[in-house]
Scaffold this motif. Structure first.
Motif, short mmCIF file in Angstrom:
data_model
loop_
_atom_site.label_atom_id
_atom_site.label_comp_id
_atom_site.label_asym_id
_atom_site.label_seq_id
_atom_site.Cartn_x
_atom_site.Cartn_y
_atom_site.Cartn_z
N ASP A 76 0.87 -1.18 0.00
CA ASP A 76 0.00 0.00 0.00
C ASP A 76 0.90 1.23 0.00
O ASP A 76 1.98 1.21 0.61
N PRO A 77 0.53 2.32 -0.67
CA PRO A 77 1.38 3.51 -0.68
C PRO A 77 1.77 3.99 0.72
O PRO A 77 2.87 4.51 0.91
N ASP A 78 0.90 3.81 1.70
CA ASP A 78 1.22 4.25 3.05
C ASP A 78 2.41 3.49 3.63
O ASP A 78 3.18 4.05 4.43
N GLU A 79 2.61 2.24 3.21
CA GLU A 79 3.75 1.48 3.71
C GLU A 79 5.06 2.07 3.22
O GLU A 79 6.08 2.04 3.93
N ILE A 80 5.07 2.60 2.02
CA ILE A 80 6.26 3.26 1.49
C ILE A 80 6.45 4.61 2.18
O ILE A 80 7.57 4.99 2.55
N ALA A 81 5.35 5.31 2.40
CA ALA A 81 5.41 6.60 3.09
C ALA A 81 6.00 6.47 4.48
O ALA A 81 6.73 7.34 4.95
N GLN A 82 5.67 5.38 5.16
CA GLN A 82 6.19 5.16 6.51
C GLN A 82 7.71 5.09 6.52
O GLN A 82 8.37 5.64 7.42
N ALA A 83 8.28 4.44 5.51
CA ALA A 83 9.74 4.35 5.42
C ALA A 83 10.36 5.72 5.18
O ALA A 83 11.38 6.09 5.78
N ALA A 84 9.73 6.50 4.29
CA ALA A 84 10.24 7.85 4.01
C ALA A 84 10.17 8.72 5.26
O ALA A 84 11.10 9.48 5.55
N ALA A 85 9.06 8.62 6.00
CA ALA A 85 8.89 9.42 7.21
C ALA A 85 9.99 9.11 8.22
O ALA A 85 10.55 10.02 8.85
N TRP A 86 10.30 7.84 8.38
CA TRP A 86 11.35 7.47 9.33
C TRP A 86 12.70 8.04 8.91
O TRP A 86 13.41 8.63 9.72
N LEU A 87 13.04 7.90 7.63
CA LEU A 87 14.33 8.42 7.17
C LEU A 87 14.43 9.92 7.32
O LEU A 87 15.51 10.47 7.54
N LEU A 88 13.31 10.62 7.22
CA LEU A 88 13.31 12.07 7.36
C LEU A 88 13.29 12.52 8.81
O LEU A 88 13.55 13.69 9.10
N SER A 89 12.98 11.63 9.71
CA SER A 89 12.84 11.99 11.12
C SER A 89 14.19 11.93 11.84
O SER A 89 15.16 11.35 11.36
N ASP A 90 14.22 12.51 13.03
CA ASP A 90 15.43 12.48 13.84
C ASP A 90 15.75 11.07 14.33
O ASP A 90 16.87 10.82 14.80
N ARG A 91 14.82 10.15 14.24
CA ARG A 91 15.10 8.77 14.66
C ARG A 91 16.06 8.08 13.69
O ARG A 91 16.63 7.04 14.03
N ALA A 92 16.23 8.65 12.53
CA ALA A 92 17.21 8.13 11.56
C ALA A 92 18.42 9.05 11.50
O ALA A 92 19.05 9.20 10.44
N SER A 93 18.78 9.64 12.62
CA SER A 93 19.78 10.71 12.65
C SER A 93 21.18 10.27 12.23
O SER A 93 22.01 11.13 11.88
N TYR A 94 21.47 8.97 12.22
CA TYR A 94 22.80 8.51 11.80
C TYR A 94 22.73 7.73 10.50
O TYR A 94 23.64 6.99 10.15
N VAL A 95 21.66 7.93 9.75
CA VAL A 95 21.48 7.24 8.46
C VAL A 95 21.58 8.26 7.33
O VAL A 95 20.78 9.19 7.26
N THR A 96 22.57 8.08 6.49
CA THR A 96 22.67 8.92 5.30
C THR A 96 23.41 8.16 4.21
O THR A 96 24.22 7.27 4.49
N GLY A 97 23.07 8.47 2.95
CA GLY A 97 23.73 7.85 1.82
C GLY A 97 23.24 6.45 1.50
O GLY A 97 23.86 5.74 0.70
N THR A 98 22.13 6.04 2.07
CA THR A 98 21.63 4.68 1.84
C THR A 98 20.47 4.67 0.85
O THR A 98 19.75 5.67 0.71
N VAL A 99 20.30 3.56 0.18
CA VAL A 99 19.11 3.29 -0.63
C VAL A 99 18.36 2.17 0.09
O VAL A 99 18.80 1.02 0.07
N LEU A 100 17.30 2.52 0.76
CA LEU A 100 16.54 1.58 1.57
C LEU A 100 15.52 0.85 0.71
O LEU A 100 14.60 1.45 0.17
N ARG A 101 15.66 -0.46 0.59
CA ARG A 101 14.69 -1.26 -0.15
C ARG A 101 13.44 -1.44 0.69
O ARG A 101 13.49 -1.86 1.84
N VAL A 102 12.30 -1.11 0.09
CA VAL A 102 10.99 -1.33 0.72
C VAL A 102 10.19 -2.13 -0.30
O VAL A 102 9.31 -1.61 -0.99
N ASP A 103 10.54 -3.41 -0.41
CA ASP A 103 10.15 -4.18 -1.60
C ASP A 103 9.56 -5.54 -1.30
O ASP A 103 9.44 -6.37 -2.21
#
Length: 268
Positions: A236-263
């Motif tokens: 569902d599109p919301d499942e992909i949105a959830q991954a984007a929201a996490w990466l944009l949040s401070d909870r992903a503060s040490y994550v950069t340069g990754t391609v996260l598979r949501v597949d």
């Protein structure tokens, strides 16, 4: 280089008020599909959102839905193939909300499915202009806006599992998305020292309008893709949105340069 230790803004208050509380978010391709789902989710998670796309009726409908639910949203027309339009759309977030913290570069265009020797040069140029040059234009404007206002921030680009493998049905689309992966890594390396994180998500089969249009042109493609997916279904599109929201949040503060598979495990 910025050697100041990162200080998380997450507290019990922000956890209860939302994953993206206090942030201003800019979203392309926000009139439908993953972009619209993300706009709704980001607003529910406390962000003030600016929706951007080419179709005003779709943008208006999603904006009004968010406002009706108590969220803060507005919209702006944006053509990712037009540099002036992209810069103006990003700048609008600062005009409306005074800052830019996060951006989700999700807008894209499809290609006629089929082997690459059957793709017209005009279609190839259009796919590259929107799906590759568009994110480059957007990131350039977003980084300038973040620098000028929030100082630190995060950007997520929408790639595709089709960028991680041979893609005989959508060769130009897959190639443009693979280029976005490279651009994402380069941006993460370049702007990380400033406190700007840049990641990408690679969705698998997702029940968007674009997927249904592909299924109409290539009947049975959704079933074929699901048969190659360990979870056995489309997202569902919301499942992909959830991954984007996490990466944009401070909870992903040490994550950069990754391609996260949501597949759903398609590329496992």
């Amino acid at each position: 280089m910025n050697n100041t230790p990162f200080t998380s803004t997450l507290t019990s208050t922000t956890e209860t008020s939302g994953l993206l509380a206090g942030k201003v978010a800019f979203i392309t391709g926000a009139g439908r599909g993953i972009g619209a789902a993300s706009a709704r989710l980001f607003a529910r998670e406390g962000a003030r959102v600016l929706l951007a796309a080419r179709t005003e009726a779709q943008l208006k409908a999603v904006t009004e839905e968010i406002r009706a639910g108590g969220g803060t949203a507005d919209h702006v027309l944006c053509d990712l193939a037009d540099p002036v339009s992209v810069r103006a759309a990003v700048d609008r977030s600062v005009e409306l909300y005074g800052r830019l913290d996060i951006a989700f570069n999700n807008g894209a265009t499809a290609q006629p499915p089929g082997p690459m020797d059957q793709l017209s040069e005009a279609d190839f140029d259009r796919v590259c202009a929107v799906n590759f040059k568009g994110p480059w234009l957007a990131m350039t404007a977003e980084i300038a806006a973040i620098r000028a206002t929030a100082k630190r921030g995060a950007i997520v680009n929408t790639s595709s599992v089709g960028s991680l493998m041979g893609n005989p049905e959508l060769p130009a689309y897959g190639a443009a998305k693979r280029a976005v992966n490279s651009l994402t890594a380069s941006a993460a390396t370049t702007y990380g020292p400033e406190g700007i994180r840049v990641n990408a998500i690679a969705p698998g089969t997702t029940l968007t309008e674009m997927l249904h249009e592909w299924d109409e042109e290539s009947p049975g493609i959704i079933d074929q893709l699901n048969s190659r997916t360990p979870l056995g279904r489309a997202a569902d599109p919301d499942e992909i949105a959830q991954a984007a929201a996490w990466l944009l949040s401070d909870r992903a503060s040490y994550v950069t340069g990754t391609v996260l598979r949501v597949d759903g495990g398609m590329c496992a």
